[in-house]
Motif scaffolding. Structure first.
Motif, PDB file in Angstrom:
ATOM      1  N   GLY A  11       5.670 -30.259  -1.245  1.00 19.03           N
ATOM      2  CA  GLY A  11       4.659 -31.033  -1.957  1.00 19.03           C
ATOM      3  C   GLY A  11       5.118 -31.433  -3.343  1.00 19.03           C
ATOM      4  N   ARG A  12       5.746 -30.514  -4.047  1.00 18.86           N
ATOM      5  CA  ARG A  12       6.261 -30.795  -5.393  1.00 18.86           C
ATOM      6  C   ARG A  12       7.341 -31.876  -5.341  1.00 18.86           C
ATOM      7  NH1 ARG A  12       9.898 -26.187  -6.758  1.00 18.86           N
ATOM      8  NH2 ARG A  12      11.282 -27.470  -5.475  1.00 18.86           N
ATOM      9  N   ASP A  13       8.293 -31.705  -4.410  1.00 25.73           N
ATOM     10  CA  ASP A  13       9.399 -32.659  -4.317  1.00 25.73           C
ATOM     11  C   ASP A  13       8.913 -34.055  -3.921  1.00 25.73           C
ATOM     12  OD1 ASP A  13      11.013 -30.528  -4.951  1.00 25.73           O
ATOM     13  OD2 ASP A  13      11.723 -30.193  -2.895  1.00 25.73           O
ATOM     14  N   THR A  14       7.946 -34.117  -3.008  1.00 27.73           N
ATOM     15  CA  THR A  14       7.427 -35.418  -2.576  1.00 27.73           C
ATOM     16  C   THR A  14       6.624 -36.079  -3.694  1.00 27.73           C
ATOM     17  OG1 THR A  14       7.362 -34.695  -0.271  1.00 27.73           O
ATOM     18  CG2 THR A  14       5.998 -36.594  -0.853  1.00 27.73           C
ATOM     19  N   LEU A  15       5.862 -35.294  -4.446  1.00 22.83           N
ATOM     20  CA  LEU A  15       5.115 -35.848  -5.573  1.00 22.83           C
ATOM     21  C   LEU A  15       6.068 -36.494  -6.574  1.00 22.83           C
ATOM     22  CD1 LEU A  15       2.385 -36.193  -7.045  1.00 22.83           C
ATOM     23  CD2 LEU A  15       2.829 -33.991  -8.161  1.00 22.83           C
ATOM     24  N   GLU A  16       7.201 -35.854  -6.813  1.00 23.18           N
ATOM     25  CA  GLU A  16       8.176 -36.431  -7.739  1.00 23.18           C
ATOM     26  C   GLU A  16       8.782 -37.716  -7.184  1.00 23.18           C
ATOM     27  OE1 GLU A  16       9.333 -32.413 -10.210  1.00 23.18           O
ATOM     28  OE2 GLU A  16      10.653 -32.994  -8.548  1.00 23.18           O
ATOM     29  N   GLU A  17       8.925 -37.791  -5.874  1.00 24.20           N
ATOM     30  CA  GLU A  17       9.401 -39.032  -5.256  1.00 24.20           C
ATOM     31  C   GLU A  17       8.339 -40.130  -5.375  1.00 24.20           C
ATOM     32  OE1 GLU A  17      10.395 -37.864  -1.312  1.00 24.20           O
ATOM     33  OE2 GLU A  17      12.199 -36.759  -1.919  1.00 24.20           O
ATOM     34  N   VAL A  18       7.055 -39.748  -5.269  1.00 24.36           N
ATOM     35  CA  VAL A  18       5.966 -40.719  -5.446  1.00 24.36           C
ATOM     36  C   VAL A  18       5.999 -41.295  -6.860  1.00 24.36           C
ATOM     37  CG1 VAL A  18       3.450 -40.972  -5.622  1.00 24.36           C
ATOM     38  CG2 VAL A  18       4.450 -39.752  -3.667  1.00 24.36           C
ATOM     39  N   TYR A  19       6.150 -40.433  -7.853  1.00 19.94           N
ATOM     40  CA  TYR A  19       6.216 -40.908  -9.238  1.00 19.94           C
ATOM     41  C   TYR A  19       7.422 -41.820  -9.452  1.00 19.94           C
ATOM     42  CZ  TYR A  19       2.432 -38.500 -11.690  1.00 19.94           C
ATOM     43  OH  TYR A  19       1.199 -38.114 -12.157  1.00 19.94           O
ATOM     44  N   ALA A  20       8.571 -41.439  -8.875  1.00 18.67           N
ATOM     45  CA  ALA A  20       9.764 -42.272  -9.019  1.00 18.67           C
ATOM     46  C   ALA A  20       9.556 -43.636  -8.361  1.00 18.67           C
ATOM     47  CB  ALA A  20      10.972 -41.565  -8.407  1.00 18.67           C
ATOM     48  N   SER A  21       8.920 -43.667  -7.205  1.00 13.78           N
ATOM     49  CA  SER A  21       8.637 -44.932  -6.526  1.00 13.78           C
ATOM     50  C   SER A  21       7.676 -45.784  -7.345  1.00 13.78           C
ATOM     51  CB  SER A  21       8.026 -44.668  -5.145  1.00 13.78           C
ATOM     52  OG  SER A  21       8.945 -44.010  -4.295  1.00 13.78           O
ATOM     53  N   MET A  22       6.644 -45.162  -7.852  1.00 16.81           N
ATOM     54  CA  MET A  22       5.601 -45.874  -8.594  1.00 16.81           C
ATOM     55  C   MET A  22       6.140 -46.462  -9.894  1.00 16.81           C
ATOM     56  SD  MET A  22       2.055 -44.157  -9.785  1.00 16.81           S
ATOM     57  CE  MET A  22       2.911 -43.009 -10.887  1.00 16.81           C
ATOM     58  N   PHE A  23       7.022 -45.707 -10.578  1.00 17.33           N
ATOM     59  CA  PHE A  23       7.575 -46.166 -11.848  1.00 17.33           C
ATOM     60  C   PHE A  23       8.915 -46.898 -11.677  1.00 17.33           C
ATOM     61  CE2 PHE A  23       5.019 -42.572 -13.889  1.00 17.33           C
ATOM     62  CZ  PHE A  23       4.099 -43.432 -14.448  1.00 17.33           C
ATOM     63  N   HIS A  24       9.363 -47.035 -10.419  1.00 20.55           N
ATOM     64  CA  HIS A  24      10.619 -47.738 -10.117  1.00 20.55           C
ATOM     65  C   HIS A  24      11.795 -47.096 -10.839  1.00 20.55           C
ATOM     66  CE1 HIS A  24       7.491 -51.109  -9.660  1.00 20.55           C
ATOM     67  NE2 HIS A  24       7.799 -50.689  -8.447  1.00 20.55           N
ATOM     68  N   THR A  25      11.930 -45.785 -10.670  1.00 20.97           N
ATOM     69  CA  THR A  25      13.017 -45.036 -11.293  1.00 20.97           C
ATOM     70  C   THR A  25      13.819 -44.288 -10.240  1.00 20.97           C
ATOM     71  OG1 THR A  25      11.635 -43.066 -11.657  1.00 20.97           O
ATOM     72  CG2 THR A  25      11.665 -44.730 -13.406  1.00 20.97           C
ATOM     73  N   GLU A  26      14.945 -43.745 -10.664  1.00 19.75           N
ATOM     74  CA  GLU A  26      15.810 -42.998  -9.748  1.00 19.75           C
ATOM     75  C   GLU A  26      15.260 -41.615  -9.450  1.00 19.75           C
ATOM     76  OE1 GLU A  26      20.039 -45.040 -11.194  1.00 19.75           O
ATOM     77  OE2 GLU A  26      19.580 -42.960 -11.724  1.00 19.75           O
TER      78      GLU A  26
END
Length: 461
Positions: free
Chosen positions: A104-119
C-alpha cells in the motif's frame, strides 16, 4: 399562522387523510429547518453581517463556477493516477515493524509520482510536517561546502532554524551548508540580475517557496515558477530546483513538476491529505533526489524499503481522492474573505479579483487587536473547541508571539478552517482552509462578527 397550519394538519389527520397530514408535517419542518439565515443567527451571526456577506456571496457565483471547473479537472487527474496504478483494497492493509514489502505504501508513492508527473515520490507518515519534509529534502541533497539559494526572499519562519538563518542545533549551517537569498523586487517580481549574480560554483540547490508564508506578498503561480526555473537552469543546468509546494496543490491544473521543478515538497495535513490524513508529508521528483531524501529519512542503505504504514493508508488514499473538492471549498472561502475585507477597506493579498495560486488569504489589519479578534472569530466557528479563546503565545520556531485558530479534527491541519499570524507589524492575519465551502463561509462571517463586537470594524447602515 403556525397555529392555523397545525389546526389544518390535525383536521386532515382526523379525517383520515394521512397523506395530506404527512405532507403538511414535512412542509412545516422544512420551513423551520431550512431557514438558513435562522441557523446563522443561532450560531451568533447578526442580521447586518448576514446581509453584508450574502450580498458579496451573490456577486461571486461566476467566479465559483470557474473554481469548480479546476476541481473537476484535478479530480479526474487523481482518479486516473489511482486507476493507472491499479489501486485495490489490498493497499489499505496495515503493516508494522520495519514495514518491508508494504504494498500500500509503495503503490501510494507511485500514485503521487503519476499525479505529479515525476520519476519517484516519498509519501510517509513519519514526515511529520511540511517543515520536516523540507528539512529532509534539503539535508538529503546538500553536502558540506554546498550553498543553498532562495531567489524569492526569506523563507517561512520555521525554516530559518533549519537553514541556520537563526542559529539552531542541527541546522544546515552547522553542517557546513551556506545560504544566500535574493529578495523579490517591489510588487513581487523576480530580481533576475540579482539571481544571476548570486548563482556561483557552490550553488547546489535552489529553494522556491510557492506560497507567501508570513509575508503579505503575492503567491507565485506555477507559470512564474516555471519561468524562474528556466532562467536558473540556463545559468547552471545541474542545480537542483526544489519548490515548497505547501498550500498550492490542486489550486491550478498544473504543478511545479510540470514546469521543470526537480523536487516538490508538501504536507498531508494541508491540501493533498483532503482533511483525512492525520499526519504525513511528501517529496516528489527526480529519482536520485528522492533516493537521497529517503536515506536521510530512514538510514543509509535502507531508504524507501522500510517504514510501516501502521494502518494509515486508507486515510492517505481517500484524503487524496477528496482533495481536489476540498481545496475548491478552501479557495472559495479565500476569495470570499478577500472580497469581504477589501470592501471594508483592509489591504488583502490576493485582492478580490486576482487569480488564486494557493489557499491562503492575507488580510492586514494594522493592529494586534484586529488579528486577535479575527482569529477568535475563526475559532468560534469551529466544530471542535469552538468554546476556546485563542491567544498569542511564543511558539517554537517563530521570532514573535503567534496566534493560531484551528478547531480541527487533526491538530495543526491547515486544510481545515484555520487562521494564524505573528503579533508584529504589519499585523496581518493569514486565513486558509475549510473542508467545505459552507464552513469557510461561516468562519469569515464569524470573524467579521467578532471584529464588530470588539470595535475594530463598523458596518455602515
Amino acid at each position: 399562522m403556525r397555529k392555523i397550519y397545525r389546526g389544518c394538519r390535525l383536521e386532515a389527520w382526523k379525517e383520515g387523510d394521512f397523506k395530506s397530514a404527512s405532507n403538511m408535517i414535512i412542509k412545516e419542518r422544512r420551513q423551520y429547518f431550512m431557514n438558513t439565515n435562522e441557523m446563522y443567527r443561532q450560531l451568533g451571526i447578526s442580521d447586518p453581517v448576514l446581509a453584508f456577506c450574502n450580498e458579496i456571496e451573490d456577486s461571486l457565483k461566476e467566479r465559483f463556477e470557474t473554481i469548480d471547473e479546476t476541481a473537476e479537472y484535478n479530480q479526474m487527474k487523481v482518479i486516473k493516477a489511482m486507476q493507472d496504478n491499479r489501486v485495490s483494497d489490498i493497499h489499505f492493509a496495515a503493516t508494522t515493524g520495519y514495514g518491508y514489502n508494504d504494498l500500500g505504501r509503495d503503490t501510494l508513492e507511485e500514485v503521487y509520482a503519476s499525479m505529479f508527473h515525476t520519476e519517484a515520490a516519498l509519501v510517509r507518515p513519519n514526515l511529520i510536517s511540511g517543515t520536516h519534509a523540507l528539512h529532509i529534502a534539503l539535508s538529503g541533497n546538500l553536502r558540506p561546502g554546498d550553498e543553498l539559494l532562495s531567489p524569492v526572499g526569506k523563507p517561512y519562519d520555521t525554516l530559518e532554524e533549519v537553514i541556520g538563518i537563526r542559529d539552531s542545533v542541527g541546522s544546515l549551517k552547522e553542517y557546513g551548508v551556506s545560504y544566500r537569498q535574493v529578495d523579490l523586487l517591489p510588487g513581487g517580481k523576480f530580481d533576475y540580475d540579482g539571481i544571476a549574480k548570486a548563482i556561483n560554483e557552490k550553488t547546489k540547490l535552489v529553494t522556491i517557496q510557492r506560497s507567501k508564508g508570513y509575508d503579505p506578498r503575492p503567491t507565485l503561480s506555477v507559470e512564474q515558477i516555471g519561468e524562474l526555473i528556466a532562467f536558473i537552469k540556463s545559468i547552471k543546468p545541474e542545480v537542483i530546483c526544489m519548490v515548497d509546494n505547501c498550500y498550492g496543490e490542486f489550486v491550478e491544473t498544473i504543478e511545479p513538476t510540470d514546469v521543470g521543478a526537480d523536487m516538490i515538497v508538501g504536507s498531508l495535513i494541508k491540501n493533498p491529505g483532503g482533511g483525512l490524513a492525520p499526519i504525513g508529508g511528501y517529496i516528489a521528483g527526480r529519482k536520485d533526489c528522492i533516493d537521497r531524501s529517503s536515506y536521510r529519512l530512514s538510514a543509509p542503505g535502507l531508504g524507501k524499503e522500510v517504514g510501516a504504514s501502521l494502518g494509515l493508508n486508507t486515510s492517505f488514499y481517500q484524503g487524496l481522492f477528496l482533495s481536489p473538492t476540498v481545496v475548491a471549498g478552501a479557495i472559495k472561502g479565500a476569495v470570499f474573505a478577500a472580497n469581504v475585507y477589501e470592501k471594508l477597506g483592509f489591504a488583502v493579498v490576493p485582492n478580490g479579483t486576482e487569480e488564486r495560486y494557493d489557499i491562503i488569504q492575507a488580510i492586514t489589519f494594522g493592529t494586534p487587536e484586529g488579528v486577535i479578534a479575527f482569529c477568535q472569530g475563526i475559532q468560534a466557528a469551529a466544530p471542535v473547541d469552538s468554546f476556546v479563546t485563542p491567544e498569542p503565545w511564543d511558539m517554537p520556531g517563530y521570532d514573535a508571539p503567534v496566534i493560531m485558530a484551528a478547531g480541527a479534527f487533526v491538530q495543526g491541519s491547515s486544510i481545515e478552517l484555520s487562521a494564524d499570524g505573528p503579533i508584529k507589524p504589519p499585523y496581518a492575519v493569514y486565513f486558509q482552509g475549510g473542508l467545505t465551502w459552507y464552513h469557510a463561509k461561516l468562519g469569515i462571517m464569524m470573524s467579521l462578527q467578532k471584529l464588530i463586537e470588539n470595535g475594530v470594524v463598523t458596518l455602515k447602515k
